[in-house]
Design a protein around this motif. Sequence first.
Motif, PDB file in Angstrom:
ATOM      1  N   GLN A   3       8.461  -5.640   2.494  1.00 16.50           N
ATOM      2  CA  GLN A   3       7.941  -4.517   1.720  1.00 16.50           C
ATOM      3  C   GLN A   3       8.901  -4.223   0.577  1.00 16.50           C
ATOM      4  O   GLN A   3      10.109  -4.262   0.738  1.00 16.50           O
ATOM      5  N   ILE A   4       8.319  -3.927  -0.598  1.00 13.19           N
ATOM      6  CA  ILE A   4       9.128  -3.610  -1.766  1.00 13.19           C
ATOM      7  C   ILE A   4       9.494  -2.138  -1.694  1.00 13.19           C
ATOM      8  O   ILE A   4       8.657  -1.287  -1.392  1.00 13.19           O
ATOM      9  N   ASN A   5      10.714  -1.823  -2.025  1.00 10.89           N
ATOM     10  CA  ASN A   5      11.191  -0.442  -2.041  1.00 10.89           C
ATOM     11  C   ASN A   5      10.590   0.273  -3.255  1.00 10.89           C
ATOM     12  O   ASN A   5      10.648  -0.221  -4.374  1.00 10.89           O
ATOM     13  N   PHE A   6      10.017   1.457  -3.003  1.00 13.43           N
ATOM     14  CA  PHE A   6       9.359   2.214  -4.073  1.00 13.43           C
ATOM     15  C   PHE A   6      10.319   2.505  -5.226  1.00 13.43           C
ATOM     16  O   PHE A   6       9.974   2.316  -6.390  1.00 13.43           O
ATOM     17  N   TYR A  10       9.916   1.456  -9.154  1.00 12.80           N
ATOM     18  CA  TYR A  10       9.884   2.503 -10.177  1.00 12.80           C
ATOM     19  C   TYR A  10      10.971   2.271 -11.220  1.00 12.80           C
ATOM     20  O   TYR A  10      10.716   2.294 -12.419  1.00 12.80           O
ATOM     21  N   THR A  11      12.166   2.033 -10.752  1.00 14.00           N
ATOM     22  CA  THR A  11      13.309   1.842 -11.657  1.00 14.00           C
ATOM     23  C   THR A  11      13.131   0.595 -12.525  1.00 14.00           C
ATOM     24  O   THR A  11      13.413   0.617 -13.720  1.00 14.00           O
ATOM     25  N   ALA A  12      12.629  -0.464 -11.933  1.00 11.56           N
ATOM     26  CA  ALA A  12      12.525  -1.736 -12.648  1.00 11.56           C
ATOM     27  C   ALA A  12      11.362  -1.772 -13.641  1.00 11.56           C
ATOM     28  O   ALA A  12      11.474  -2.404 -14.697  1.00 11.56           O
ATOM     29  N   ILE A  34      -1.527   6.733 -15.330  1.00 12.38           N
ATOM     30  CA  ILE A  34      -1.923   5.346 -15.072  1.00 12.38           C
ATOM     31  C   ILE A  34      -0.761   4.558 -14.488  1.00 12.38           C
ATOM     32  O   ILE A  34      -0.913   3.840 -13.487  1.00 12.38           O
ATOM     33  N   VAL A  35       0.415   4.695 -15.077  1.00 13.54           N
ATOM     34  CA  VAL A  35       1.578   3.939 -14.601  1.00 13.54           C
ATOM     35  C   VAL A  35       1.979   4.406 -13.206  1.00 13.54           C
ATOM     36  O   VAL A  35       2.294   3.583 -12.329  1.00 13.54           O
ATOM     37  N   TRP A  43       3.113  -0.546  -4.594  1.00 10.24           N
ATOM     38  CA  TRP A  43       3.935  -0.255  -3.413  1.00 10.24           C
ATOM     39  C   TRP A  43       3.086  -0.301  -2.135  1.00 10.24           C
ATOM     40  O   TRP A  43       3.483  -0.897  -1.135  1.00 10.24           O
ATOM     41  N   GLU A  44       1.881   0.324  -2.175  1.00 15.67           N
ATOM     42  CA  GLU A  44       1.008   0.297  -0.992  1.00 15.67           C
ATOM     43  C   GLU A  44       0.524  -1.113  -0.691  1.00 15.67           C
ATOM     44  O   GLU A  44       0.397  -1.510   0.468  1.00 15.67           O
ATOM     45  N   LEU A  45       0.268  -1.889  -1.733  1.00 16.21           N
ATOM     46  CA  LEU A  45      -0.151  -3.283  -1.561  1.00 16.21           C
ATOM     47  C   LEU A  45       0.959  -4.105  -0.924  1.00 16.21           C
ATOM     48  O   LEU A  45       0.695  -4.981  -0.096  1.00 16.21           O
TER      49      LEU A  45
END
Length: 180
Positions: A3-6, A10-12, A34-35, A43-45
Motif C-alpha cells: 500500500q502506498i502511504n497517503f 500527496y507530497t510527491a 479534482i487533485v 490511495w484507495e486503489l
Amino acid sequence: MAQINFNSIYTAYYRKAFLFTLSYVHNDLVAEDIVSEAIIHLWELSKEREIPSVEAILITYIRSKSLNYLKHIQAQENVFQTLLDKGQRELEIRISTLEACDPKEILSEELRAKVHALLESMPEKTRIAFIHDRLDGKSHKEIAEELGISVKGVEYHISRAVKMLRDNLKDYAPFLFFFI
C-alpha cells in the motif's frame, strides 16, 4: 500487496497535479478538489492492488474529472448564450416594431371617432379648455382669458375632460397617453 502511504503520494504529486489541472480548469478551488479526489482515489486503489504507474492513474483520473468539469461549464455557457440570444432577438423585434410604428396609425379611425363624439358631448367650456390645452398648446392663463374664467377654472375643466375621456375610453387605455 504494497500500500502506498497517503502522505508520500500527496507530497510527491500534489503540486504538479494541481498546476496541471489548473492549466485546464482555470479555477483554483476546482483544481484543488479534482487533485484531492485523484490522490484519495489513488490511495484507495493502492489498498486493493499494486499500482504500476502512479502518474498514469493520476493523469487519467484528473483528465476525466477536468473534462467533466469543462463540459459542464460549456453546457452552462451554451444555456446562457441561448438565453442571451433569445433576449437579443426579442429586443431586436421590439426595436424594429417600434421603429415601424406610425404614430398616425396608432389612433385608429374608430378611436378618433369616439374621442370626437366624447369631445362634442362635453360642456362647451370643458371641451374648449381641453382642446386649447392638449391640442393647441395654449397656456392655462391664455385659456382663462379667452373663456373669461380663472386659471383654477381652466384646470377644473381640463381635469373634468380627461376624466370623461378616461372613463369612456378605458378599452383604449394603451393609446390614450398619446392623446390625453
